[in-house]
Design a protein around this motif. Structure first.
Motif, PDB file in Angstrom:
ATOM      1  N   ILE A  77      25.572 -11.312  -6.067  1.00 55.44           N
ATOM      2  CA  ILE A  77      25.062 -10.050  -5.536  1.00 55.44           C
ATOM      3  C   ILE A  77      23.584 -10.206  -5.169  1.00 55.44           C
ATOM      4  N   PRO A  78      23.025  -9.292  -4.369  1.00 61.64           N
ATOM      5  CA  PRO A  78      21.607  -9.394  -4.007  1.00 61.64           C
ATOM      6  C   PRO A  78      20.675  -8.995  -5.151  1.00 61.64           C
ATOM      7  N   THR A  79      20.744  -9.776  -6.209  1.00 63.84           N
ATOM      8  CA  THR A  79      19.836  -9.652  -7.351  1.00 63.84           C
ATOM      9  C   THR A  79      19.475 -11.050  -7.799  1.00 63.84           C
ATOM     10  N   GLY A  80      18.190 -11.291  -7.988  1.00 61.92           N
ATOM     11  CA  GLY A  80      17.734 -12.604  -8.425  1.00 61.92           C
ATOM     12  C   GLY A  80      16.844 -12.496  -9.645  1.00 61.92           C
ATOM     13  N   GLN A  81      16.962 -13.472 -10.533  1.00 65.11           N
ATOM     14  CA  GLN A  81      16.095 -13.572 -11.707  1.00 65.11           C
ATOM     15  C   GLN A  81      15.099 -14.694 -11.447  1.00 65.11           C
ATOM     16  N   ARG A 126       9.292 -12.994 -16.609  1.00 68.42           N
ATOM     17  CA  ARG A 126      10.659 -13.177 -16.122  1.00 68.42           C
ATOM     18  C   ARG A 126      11.260 -11.796 -15.856  1.00 68.42           C
ATOM     19  N   ASP A 127      11.684 -11.581 -14.629  1.00 70.02           N
ATOM     20  CA  ASP A 127      12.303 -10.297 -14.311  1.00 70.02           C
ATOM     21  C   ASP A 127      13.154 -10.455 -13.060  1.00 70.02           C
ATOM     22  N   ASP A 128      14.007  -9.476 -12.864  1.00 71.18           N
ATOM     23  CA  ASP A 128      14.884  -9.510 -11.700  1.00 71.18           C
ATOM     24  C   ASP A 128      14.316  -8.655 -10.577  1.00 71.18           C
ATOM     25  N   VAL A 129      14.690  -8.992  -9.362  1.00 75.38           N
ATOM     26  CA  VAL A 129      14.490  -8.125  -8.209  1.00 75.38           C
ATOM     27  C   VAL A 129      15.815  -8.073  -7.470  1.00 75.38           C
ATOM     28  N   GLY A 130      16.055  -6.992  -6.795  1.00 81.86           N
ATOM     29  CA  GLY A 130      17.313  -6.863  -6.075  1.00 81.86           C
ATOM     30  C   GLY A 130      17.273  -5.689  -5.129  1.00 81.86           C
ATOM     31  N   THR A 131      18.409  -5.438  -4.528  1.00 76.65           N
ATOM     32  CA  THR A 131      18.521  -4.300  -3.632  1.00 76.65           C
ATOM     33  C   THR A 131      19.881  -3.666  -3.810  1.00 76.65           C
ATOM     34  N   ALA A 142      11.151  -5.313   0.565  1.00 80.01           N
ATOM     35  CA  ALA A 142      10.287  -4.142   0.366  1.00 80.01           C
ATOM     36  C   ALA A 142      10.186  -3.779  -1.107  1.00 80.01           C
ATOM     37  N   GLY A 143      11.246  -4.068  -1.867  1.00 78.45           N
ATOM     38  CA  GLY A 143      11.233  -3.757  -3.293  1.00 78.45           C
ATOM     39  C   GLY A 143      10.743  -4.887  -4.172  1.00 78.45           C
ATOM     40  N   SER A 144      10.353  -6.008  -3.576  1.00 76.73           N
ATOM     41  CA  SER A 144       9.950  -7.141  -4.399  1.00 76.73           C
ATOM     42  C   SER A 144       8.599  -7.746  -4.037  1.00 76.73           C
ATOM     43  N   ILE A 145       8.240  -7.805  -2.726  1.00 77.50           N
ATOM     44  CA  ILE A 145       6.965  -8.447  -2.366  1.00 77.50           C
ATOM     45  C   ILE A 145       6.053  -7.562  -1.534  1.00 77.50           C
ATOM     46  N   ALA A 146       6.524  -6.410  -1.045  1.00 72.30           N
ATOM     47  CA  ALA A 146       5.618  -5.485  -0.359  1.00 72.30           C
ATOM     48  C   ALA A 146       4.573  -4.989  -1.354  1.00 72.30           C
ATOM     49  N   SER A 147       3.376  -4.720  -0.872  1.00 68.83           N
ATOM     50  CA  SER A 147       2.287  -4.339  -1.782  1.00 68.83           C
ATOM     51  C   SER A 147       2.568  -3.046  -2.523  1.00 68.83           C
ATOM     52  N   THR A 148       3.452  -2.211  -1.981  1.00 74.05           N
ATOM     53  CA  THR A 148       3.777  -0.934  -2.630  1.00 74.05           C
ATOM     54  C   THR A 148       4.875  -1.063  -3.669  1.00 74.05           C
TER      55      THR A 148
END
Length: 549
Positions: free
Chosen positions: A303-307, A442-447, A457-463
């Motif tokens: 799925i579009p989630t990465g650790q 260590r944390d996940d990001v995903g959409t 936008a939810g992982s590397i955008a400045s906001t």
């Protein structure tokens, strides 16, 4: 009640005495059946899903937008639409969705005859009320901005200045019209999840529009909109149960009952699954899960989630780009995935976006493993070598697999760069006074939508929270511009994908993280449990199809 994780504590809530435990492949083997928790109740024993739940959940509100209870939202709540396990959008309460030419106004139609579990109708007004309740600060929904932040009036309600959304109108009982503050070609994807499920808002909300305390429990007359309804909940005992919703507007569920019981210790949970006393788990993350429970237990789609391991660029020594590059190049990431998940089910990560459009055809070049170059970079850095580096602190090391991965990275840095001082803890707070110095998280990001722009936008955008908190206020103006421009383009526009790929490459060049793995959305169920396939939102995609073979 204390919350320490051990087998004797697991025994206490369900009235079991301490048992004689024998060492086995999972560390424990349990002898006689430990199932007295639901004794005396009449149900079809072969169609009861028994779930080991890893934490004491003291709030089962479906409006929290996260947490372990969120994983089971789809059991008892309906969503507007949903993604199946293949990432394909499916109708649910909403049967159609149409944008205006500029994609600023969306019109949705509800399924005729949809009802709550008490037989009352699910109307457009209840949808509007559900969204308004989720947007209110008092509801504490963790991810509601991902769903509703673009709706006209959202900011006012989220800031506590209003309790209604003027951007949502209901021309009739089966029509919802949404006006956005800006064009959003993928808004329909944003609501296709259980982050903001459909509740009976007219009864759940008080006079001020906020949700009543424990409004969803059976003792408070709570009703549900999904295939099951809550039959009982014991917060202190760590138990909850669900039964079929007799008024569900979709396919009738195959299960007779679902029972959850808290088991905080992963080793104990593994043994209880091996013994057959449970047949599913909420989230079991151990390096030996496949050896212990077989490949089918944790099988599932990527799925579009990465650790990943994120560097805080505001903390020393990560303020130096050469140090960051040295630390990345010094880690054999093939070895990292083999050490932490030797038999799967997860997949080694090289980039952030995956598996969404644009992730496999970008010509993307992963970070190399180059210890000699890493050693030279560290010597050239402002720190001059390993002896001048501060102690490196890892946070987010909160499971056996995460501990193995962090220890592997530290050993690579020790062997290849001569770095000696490390410390690792589950959370930043557990470092005490040292917590402000944590540099690696260590944390996940995903959409929640299969879209590269939303992912980044939810992982590397400045906001993004990740850039602000994990990356120490990371900001790259070129990345922000690329993502903002791409967000206005249609989902299938090649330029939308191309701009996302460019943004990811710019971040990649900053050496601000160590990619670890892309997540398999594990079934976390024994082979006898069928229909447990999950989607990109950690939800059982079609819970009415679950059955015990």
């Amino acid at each position: 009640m204390p919350r320490e994780g051990n087998l004797s504590h697991w025994n206490r809530p369900i009235g079991l005495s301490r048992r004689t435990l024998l060492k086995g492949s999972a560390g424990l083997l349990v002898g006689t059946a430990a199932f007295g928790m639901f004794a005396g109740r009449a149900f079809a024993a072969d169609q009861v899903l028994k779930i080991a739940h890893p934490v004491f959940t003291m709030d089962w509100s479906p409006m929290l937008g996260g947490g372990h209870a969120f994983r089971w939202n789809s059991l008892w709540w309906a969503s507007p639409m949903y993604f199946n396990s293949k990432g394909e959008i499916q109708p649910y309460l909403f049967t159609s969705w149409e944008p205006s030419n500029d994609a600023k106004t969306w019109t949705f139609k509800l399924k005729d005859g949809a009802k709550f579990s008490d037989g009352s109708p699910i109307t457009a007004a209840e949808v509007k009320g559900s969204w308004e309740a989720a947007a209110m600060p008092a509801t504490k929904n963790q991810r509601v901005p991902q769903v509703l932040s673009g709706v006209d009036g959202y900011d006012a309600i989220a800031n506590g200045g209003a309790n209604s959304l003027p951007g949502v109108t209901t021309p009739d009982d089966t029509t919802v019209v949404v006006n956005l503050v800006a064009s959003d070609p993928i808004f329909y994807m944003r609501i296709a999840n259980h982050i903001v499920p459909i509740i009976q808002a007219s009864k759940a909300r008080d006079a001020d529009g906020n949700l009543n305390i424990e409004w969803y429990t059976p003792q408070n007359g709570g009703v549900s909109s999904g295939p099951f309804k809550m039959a009982s909940v014991d917060f202190d005992g760590g138990k909850a149960s669900f039964e079929p919703n007799p008024n569900f507007f979709g396919t009738a569920p195959k299960l007779a009952r679902v029972e959850l019981q808290t088991v905080e210790d992963n080793v104990a949970a593994t043994a209880l699954l091996q013994s057959g006393e449970f047949n599913a788990h909420t989230e079991l993350v151990t390096p030996t899960v496949i050896q212990d429970l077989g490949p089918e237990f944790s099988a599932g789609p990527i799925i579009p989630t990465g650790q990943h391991f994120w560097f805080n660029l505001s903390k020393k020594p990560f303020d130096d780009p050469k140090v960051r590059e040295a630390l990345v190049l010094a880690v054999d990431r093939d070895g990292l995935i083999k050490a932490s998940f030797p038999d799967g089910p997860h997949m080694k990560a090289d980039q952030i976006i995956y598996p969404v459009p644009g992730s496999e055809d970008s010509g993307f070049a992963p970070y190399a493993y180059d210890p000699e170059k890493a050693k030279a970079l560290l010597a050239e850095s402002s720190y001059g070598g390993p002896d001048n580096l501060p102690k490196l602190l890892f946070a987010g090391i909160s499971s056996p697999a995460r501990s193995v991965a962090a220890q592997y990275i530290a050993e690579q840095w020790r062997k290849n760069l001569g770095i000696q001082a490390f410390d690792m803890k589950p959370s930043q707070e557990e470092f005490g006074a040292e917590g402000n110095n944590v540099q690696i998280v260590r944390d996940d990001v995903g959409t929640r939508v299969p879209d590269a722009v939303s992912y980044l936008a939810g992982s590397i955008a400045s906001t993004s929270s990740n850039a602000i908190n994990k990356l120490g206020g990371y900001k790259n103006a070129d990345i922000d511009t690329l993502l903002a421009d791409a967000a206005l383009l249609a989902a299938d526009d090649p330029q939308r994908i191309a701009k996302a790929q460019q943004a990811q490459q710019l971040f990649h060049n900053d050496f601000a993280f160590i990619p670890w793995y892309h997540e398999a959305m594990s079934r976390w169920a024994l082979p006898t449990v069928k229909g447990m396939d999950k989607n990109l939102d950690w939800q059982v995609a079609e819970p009415w199809a679950i059955e015990i073979a």
